[in-house]
Design a protein around this motif. Structure first.
Motif, PDB file in Angstrom:
ATOM      1  N   ARG A 222      -3.532  34.225  26.078  1.00 11.87           N
ATOM      2  CA  ARG A 222      -3.643  33.859  24.667  1.00 11.87           C
ATOM      3  C   ARG A 222      -5.040  34.117  24.140  1.00 11.87           C
ATOM      4  O   ARG A 222      -5.218  34.490  22.980  1.00 11.87           O
ATOM      5  N   ASP A 226      -5.899  36.412  20.996  1.00 10.23           N
ATOM      6  CA  ASP A 226      -6.604  35.849  19.850  1.00 10.23           C
ATOM      7  C   ASP A 226      -7.751  36.741  19.400  1.00 10.23           C
ATOM      8  O   ASP A 226      -8.039  36.859  18.211  1.00 10.23           O
ATOM      9  N   ASN A 247      -2.847  36.333  14.881  1.00  8.55           N
ATOM     10  CA  ASN A 247      -3.004  36.382  16.334  1.00  8.55           C
ATOM     11  C   ASN A 247      -2.184  35.286  17.009  1.00  8.55           C
ATOM     12  O   ASN A 247      -1.313  34.675  16.380  1.00  8.55           O
ATOM     13  N   THR A 249      -2.979  32.243  18.017  1.00  6.98           N
ATOM     14  CA  THR A 249      -3.167  30.916  17.424  1.00  6.98           C
ATOM     15  C   THR A 249      -2.375  30.774  16.137  1.00  6.98           C
ATOM     16  O   THR A 249      -1.766  29.730  15.871  1.00  6.98           O
TER      17      THR A 249
END
Length: 279
Positions: A222, A226, A247, A249
């Motif tokens: 992740r 991001d 992205n 998040t």
């Protein structure tokens, strides 16, 4: 010049069934502009790797239509890169610039012919000039140092190391270096961060940030997504995918907002995306 307003790659109702009857992809339709950076999310066996292999032209057993604009190229990094085990690291990396290597060899051969007693000097001068123009254009005279810098950036093993002794992570670094040196317009990366140390991961991030073309990246990292991607293509069940602006998040926030209700975002049908344009 590449256009950021023209869809350079598109899929229309693409599906894939693995024998005997496992539906892996169903009605995937999407398109993107030059410059888009897309992170692909999904559970194992959701069809992410199959999608990339279809996009790269490796898997041809699909239904639906695919179109890529004329003149654009695609490069694929698979989870388990296939490298020639009879070669060394530098020999595999050089495969990315084989046309330039061949031109250098031809240039040397032309120069050698000037010393032959029956040499056709006029023809040799013309060919020499054409070759030199192309070699200057590609900065071929500094090719060795360019390859060294690329291998150092991604922390490849020493140049003369045989491929057959490399670990899985080392093979991935060598394959990734070769792929980046080919400079395709569309990069397809299947779990590129696996087995990479922190320094190599940062080098990869920098390379993708500087990359002007499109990138489609399958990853469970992740933090990597991001920092790199502009859009998320999420496999959420039933062999289908949904496309989101933002992205990892941003995608996580979308899920939180819609946790108690059916997702309202549009499916991946008829969506054109870019790095700087909403869909």
């Amino acid at each position: 010049m590449p256009s950021d307003t023209q869809v350079i790659y598109s899929m229309t109702k693409v599906g894939r069934i693995h024998p005997p009857n496992k539906q892996v992809l169903r009605d995937i339709s999407l398109g993107f502009y030059y410059g888009a950076k897309i992170g692909v999310l999904g559970l194992n066996d959701a069809g992410k790797s199959t999608l990339l292999r279809i996009m790269a032209g490796v898997d041809k057993d699909y239904v639906g239509e695919i179109a890529i604009s004329k003149g654009y190229t695609v490069g694929l990094l698979e989870q388990e890169p296939q490298l020639d085990e009879s070669k060394t690291v530098i020999e595999v990396v050089r495969e990315a610039v084989e046309p330039i290597v061949d031109m250098l060899a031809r240039y040397d051969a032309v120069n050698a012919k000037f010393s032959e007693p029956d040499a056709d000097f006029d023809a040799l001068i013309v060919e020499q000039a054409k070759l030199q123009e192309q070699l200057d254009k590609h900065d071929a005279w500094n090719l060795g140092s360019h390859l060294d810098l690329a291998m150092d950036a991604l922390r490849c093993p020493p140049a003369e190391t045989p491929i057959k002794v490399l670990s899985g992570g080392e093979r991935r670094r060598v394959a990734l270096t070769r792929l980046l040196l080919t400079e395709p317009d569309i990069l397809l990366l299947d779990e590129p961060t696996n087995d990479l140390d922190v320094n190599t991961l940062r080098a990869l991030e920098e390379a993708l940030e500087d990359f002007a073309g499109c990138a489609v990246v399958v990853s469970h990292d992740r933090w990597f997504l991001d920092r790199i991607v502009t859009h998320i293509l999420a496999f959420e069940g039933e062999s289908q995918a949904r496309l989101f602006l933002g992205n990892w998040t941003d995608y996580e926030a979308h899920l939180a907002r819609n946790w108690a209700s059916k997702p309202t975002s549009r499916t991946a049908s008829n969506i054109a995306i870019s790095s700087d344009k909403p869909f």
